[in-house]
Scaffold this active site. Structure first.
Site, PDB file in Angstrom:
ATOM      1  N   GLU A  58       0.828  -1.208   0.000  1.00  0.00           N
ATOM      2  CA  GLU A  58       0.000   0.000   0.000  1.00  0.00           C
ATOM      3  C   GLU A  58       0.861   1.257   0.000  1.00  0.00           C
ATOM      4  OE1 GLU A  58      -3.219   0.657  -0.309  1.00  0.00           O
ATOM      5  OE2 GLU A  58      -3.635  -1.438  -0.712  1.00  0.00           O
ATOM      6  N   CYS A  72     -19.241   1.183 -16.100  1.00  0.00           N
ATOM      7  CA  CYS A  72     -20.468   1.112 -15.300  1.00  0.00           C
ATOM      8  C   CYS A  72     -21.298  -0.128 -15.627  1.00  0.00           C
ATOM      9  CB  CYS A  72     -21.298   2.364 -15.510  1.00  0.00           C
ATOM     10  SG  CYS A  72     -20.455   3.842 -14.940  1.00  0.00           S
ATOM     11  N   CYS A  89     -20.305  -2.960 -13.486  1.00  0.00           N
ATOM     12  CA  CYS A  89     -20.104  -2.637 -12.069  1.00  0.00           C
ATOM     13  C   CYS A  89     -21.064  -3.432 -11.178  1.00  0.00           C
ATOM     14  CB  CYS A  89     -20.320  -1.148 -11.871  1.00  0.00           C
ATOM     15  SG  CYS A  89     -20.172  -0.660 -10.152  1.00  0.00           S
ATOM     16  N   CYS A 148     -25.813   3.165  -7.441  1.00  0.00           N
ATOM     17  CA  CYS A 148     -24.997   4.321  -7.812  1.00  0.00           C
ATOM     18  C   CYS A 148     -25.877   5.481  -8.281  1.00  0.00           C
ATOM     19  CB  CYS A 148     -24.011   3.923  -8.910  1.00  0.00           C
ATOM     20  SG  CYS A 148     -22.975   5.290  -9.437  1.00  0.00           S
TER      21      CYS A 148
HETATM   22 FE1  SF4 Z   1     -20.181   3.402 -12.627  1.00  0.00          FE
HETATM   23 FE2  SF4 Z   1     -21.180   4.033 -10.272  1.00  0.00          FE
HETATM   24 FE3  SF4 Z   1     -20.130   1.630 -10.622  1.00  0.00          FE
HETATM   25 FE4  SF4 Z   1     -18.569   3.731 -10.546  1.00  0.00          FE
HETATM   26  S1  SF4 Z   1     -19.797   2.962  -8.872  1.00  0.00           S
HETATM   27  S2  SF4 Z   1     -18.462   2.094 -12.058  1.00  0.00           S
HETATM   28  S3  SF4 Z   1     -19.817   5.285 -11.508  1.00  0.00           S
HETATM   29  S4  SF4 Z   1     -21.917   2.449 -11.655  1.00  0.00           S
END
Ligand code: SF4
Length: 505
Positions: free
Chosen positions: A94, A256, A259, A265
C-alpha cells in the site's frame, strides 16, 4: 518523487485518485476511537446536522445488498496480487502503491519482500540499502519511513506485543493509511477505509461533488466507509472497494455496465435519467421533469453537492465525481549538474557521485555534483556559477570554459518542475576528493545504476552518453589530477584536482 508516472487530474495510483494523509490525520480519523454518533469527542451532545439524504447510505437493506454484491464480485474477479495474503505485504504494497501503478510496484514489492522477509530483517537494513532498492520508484521518503516503522514496530513488539497502537504506527509510517484493510482483517475490526480509489467510488455512489480533499467531505466519506464495511469480512470488503476503484470505477472511463454496485450508484442513475429525458424529447413526448439526484439543498448550499459555480456537466457523466480543488502550479526550478568522468583502472569510465543531505527532496540519494541556479540566470553565468561551485568543492580552480554543455533534462516531481542543465567535465588521471566535503564516490556505469540514484540522474547519464558530438573522455582540456598515496582508481576519497597546466601549491 517521480510524479511524471502519476496519473493526471484526479487519477493516481492504480489509475485511481490520490490522497495522502499525515500520521496525525490518520490517528485522528482511524487510530483513535471515533466519538459515538451525536456526541463530540469529549462526550458532550452534538447538535444534529440535518443529513442530506441523497448523499447517505441510510437504508439497511440497501447496505446489506451492496455488501453482498461487492463481496461476491470480489470473490469472483479479484486480481491475483502477491500481497493479498500477508498483512505485512499489504502494508508494504500500500505504501509502494501511493501514486504508483500496480504494474510498476510488483517487481519492487517482490524484491523488497525477498530481501527483507521479516520485520526484523528490515529493521536491521541500512537506509542506503533501502534507497538502493527503492531507486526509480519515486517518493523516496516512503522507503525511509517503512524502514523507520519497522524499527519502531520491532521495539514495540519487544515491550508490549501487537496492539491497536502498533497498528496505527504501521499505518502512519507512510503518511498515508496504507494497511487499514489488512489491519481490519488482522485485528478483526470492522473499520472502513478511505483511499483515493474509495473516495472516487463513494463520491460517485452518492453524487458527492464538493471538493473531495476538503475536511468536511473526507469526514463524511469516513463515516460512509464505516457504515458500509461488512461486519464479518471487513478486510475483504475494504479490499473489494479499493479493487472496484482500481479496475472498474476508474477515473476517466468507468465500466459502469460491469459494475457490481451499479444499482446503488446515484451518479449512474442520474446519467440514465438524463438519457431517458433526452430520448423522450427526441420523440416529441411531453417534457417530463428530470428527477435528478441533487439533494434538494443545492440552491441553498449543500456542503456535499457540486458548487454552484461548477454545476453538473452532462458531457462528463459519472466522471462529474469526484472533484478536487485546482492543483497548485508546480514550482519551476533549474539546477546545473556536472558529470565528472575519469578512466578507471580497466579503462572503463567512472563517474563521480555525491550524496544529498539526509532530509528534504531525494534525501540521502546520490547524484552528480549539482548546484541550484538562481532564476533567470544567463547560460554563461550558469556555467560560471557551476565552475565556482565545483572549484569551492574541490579546492582548485575550475574554468567555466572546461565545462562542456550537454543539454537539458526535464524531470517533473509532484510539486516541482525541475530542469537539469547538464555539463560534462572529463578528468585526466586518478582523482579523489576532499573528504571534508559531502560523501562522494566514483562508480562505474553498472555501479551507478545499482546505486541509490534517482530516475532523473539516470536520465542525465543517459543523455550524456547519447550526446553525439562530445564523447566522454575526449574533452580538449581534461583536468589533470594530482596523484596521492593510497588506493588508486576504485577508491572514493583522497586527493585534489588540478586543471591541466595548473600548479599544485
Ligand atoms: Fe459506474 Fe457508479 Fe459503478 Fe462507478 S460505482 S463504475 S460510476 S456504476
Amino acid at each position: 518523487g517521480d510524479a511524471s508516472r502519476a496519473a493526471a487530474g484526479t487519477g493516481g495510483r492504480r489509475g485511481g485518485a490520490s490522497l495522502t494523509f499525515s500520521l496525525g490525520d490518520w490517528l485522528r480519523r482511524a487510530g483513535r476511537p471515533r466519538p459515538l454518533p451525536g456526541r463530540l469527542e469529549d462526550g458532550r451532545a452534538r447538535a444534529p446536522a440535518p443529513p442530506p439524504a441523497p448523499h447517505l447510505f441510510s437504508d439497511p437493506a440497501e447496505i446489506e445488498a451492496l455488501r453482498g454484491n461487492l463481496l461476491a464480485w470480489y470473490d469472483r474477479c479479484k486480481r491475483d496480487l502477491p500481497w493479498r495474503t500477508l498483512v505485512r505485504g499489504v502494508w508494504v504494497s500500500e505504501i509502494m502503491l501511493q501514486q504508483t501503478q500496480v504494474a510498476t510496484v510488483i517487481d519492487y514489492y517482490n524484491r523488497w519482500m525477498q530481501k527483507w522477509p521479516t520485520l526484523q530483517a528490515l529493521a536491521q537494513a541500512s537506509l542506503e540499502e533501502v534507497n538502493e532498492l527503492w531507486a526509480g520508484l519515486g517518493y523516496y521518503s516512503r522507503g525511509k519511513r517503512l524502514q523507520e516503522a519497522a524499527r519502531k514496530v520491532r521495539w514495540c513488539w519487544g515491550v508490549g506485543g501487537v496492539s491497536k497502537a502498533l497498528c496505527s504506527l504501521w499505518v502512519g509510517a507512510g503518511s498515508h493509511l496504507p494497511c487499514l484493510a489488512g489491519a481490519a482483517s488482522c485485528w478483526h475490526k470492522a473499520t472502513g477505509v478511505v483511499d483515493g480509489n474509495v473516495i472516487r467510488v463513494l463520491c460517485r455512489l452518492r453524487c458527492i461533488g464538493a471538493d473531495s480533499s476538503s475536511p468536511p467531505v473526507i469526514d463524511r466519506l469516513w463515516d460512509m466507509a464505516n457504515t458500509l464495511v461488512d461486519r464479518s469480512r471487513p478486510g475483504d470488503f475494504n479490499q473489494a472497494l479499493m479493487e472496484l476503484g482500481a479496475t472498474v470505477c476508474v477515473p476517466k472511463a468507468p465500466l459502469c455496465g460491469e459494475c457490481p454496485v451499479k444499482q446503488h450508484c446515484r451518479a449512474r442513475r442520474r446519467v440514465e435519467k438524463e438519457l431517458a429525458f433526452a430520448s423522450q424529447k427526441l420523440f416529441g413526448k411531453p417534457d417530463p421533469v428530470p428527477d435528478v439526484e441533487d439533494c434538494g439543498k443545492c440552491v441553498g448550499g449543500c456542503p456535499l453537492c457540486p458548487p454552484a459555480t461548477e454545476p453538473w456537466d452532462s458531457s462528463l457523466g459519472v466522471t462529474n465525481f469526484p472533484r478536487k480543488a485546482a492543483k497548485k502550479q508546480p514550482r519551476v526550478v533549474k539546477t546545473a549538474t556536472c558529470v565528472l568522468e575519469r578512466r578507471g583502472c580497466h579503462g572503463a569510465p567512472e563517474y563521480l557521485i555525491v550524496q544529498r543531505p539526509n532530509s528534504g527532496l531525494l534525501a540521502g540519494l546520490w547524484e552528480f555534483p549539482s548546484l541550484l541556479l538562481a532564476q533567470g540566470l544567463q547560460e554563461e553565468k550558469q556555467q560560471e556559477a557551476l565552475a565556482d561551485h565545483l572549484q569551492a568543492w574541490m579546492g582548485w580552480p575550475v574554468a567555466a570554459g572546461d565545462l562542456q554543455l550537454i543539454g537539458e533534462v526535464v524531470h517533473i516531481f509532484s510539486h516541482i518542475h525541475q530542469t537539469y542543465v547538464v555539463y560534462s567535465l572529463p578528468l585526466d588521471g586518478d582523482v579523489t576528493l576532499d573528504p571534508a566535503s559531502s560523501p562522494s564516490r566514483w562508480v562505474t556505469e553498472e555501479e551507478f545504476h545499482a546505486s541509490a540514484v534517482s530516475t532523473a540522474m539516470k536520465k542525465v547519464l543517459g543523455d550524456t552518453w547519447a550526446f553525439p558530438s562530445f564523447p566522454l573522455g575526449s574533452s580538449p582540456q581534461p583536468l589533470r589530477a594530482v596523484p596521492v598515496p593510497g588506493p588508486s582508481c576504485c577508491s572514493a576519497l583522497g586527493s585534489l584536482v588540478l586543471p591541466s597546466g595548473a600548479e599544485s601549491t
